[in-house]
Design an enzyme around this catalytic site. Structure first.
Site: not given
Ligand code: CMP
Length: 140
Positions: A11, A51, A114, A117, A128
């Site tokens: 990311k 998403y 984070n 993904h 995906e």
């Molecule tokens: P990912 O595994 O990419 O799948 C969905 C994403 O939404 C997740 O990782 C997080 O980066 C994001 N996400 C999940 N919960 C939150 C939150 N409370 N606030 C912001 N982003 C979120």
């Protein structure tokens, strides 16, 4: 054990901090092979389409903005139980809950930013992967 493929995204928070190589080393050390990879800039609309399953969630708009804020590296990882193995290597979605040594424990900045993904199941992995790659681009 079944050989599987899973979709991985490095990311914007990680590409901005030049962490692609360090994250790829974690995948390779865990026995995952990077069988396709490209660095791309998503538009907000493309991030939203990827998403779409989270459309009703309160963080959807913030998530799409973030995913379009800098380049991402999209990848196909292949290996025995690749979907579960990748999720193990990534660690919990919220870095505060991620086990030591996982990508998110070491590199993630917050639950939103984070670093990586990974697909969560075989059917989503298939969907995906085809969102980003044609069959010709995946060389196992
Ligand atoms: P990912 O595994 O990419 O799948 C969905 C994403 O939404 C997740 O990782 C997080 O980066 C994001 N996400 C999940 N919960 C939150 C939150 N409370 N606030 C912001 N982003 C979120």
């Amino acid at each position: 054990m079944a050989t599987e493929r899973t979709l991985s995204i490095i990311k914007p928070d990680a590409t901005k901090r030049n962490l692609t190589g360090k994250i790829n080393a974690k995948f390779e050390e865990a026995g995952l092979r990077i069988v396709a990879q490209k660095r791309i800039q998503l538009s907000k609309a493309q991030a939203g389409a990827f998403y779409a399953v989270h459309k009703e969630r309160p963080f959807y708009d913030e998530l799409c903005e973030f995913m379009a804020s800098a380049p991402v590296v999209v990848q196909v990882l292949e290996g025995d139980n690749a979907i579960a193995k990748n999720r193990e290597v990534m660690g919990a979605t919220n870095p505060a809950d991620a086990d030591a040594g996982t990508i998110r424990a070491e590199f993630a900045e917050s639950v939103g930013e984070n670093s990586v993904h990974g697909s969560d199941a075989p059917d989503t992995a298939k969907e995906e992967i085809s969102f980003f790659f044609s069959g010709l681009e995946i060389v196992g």
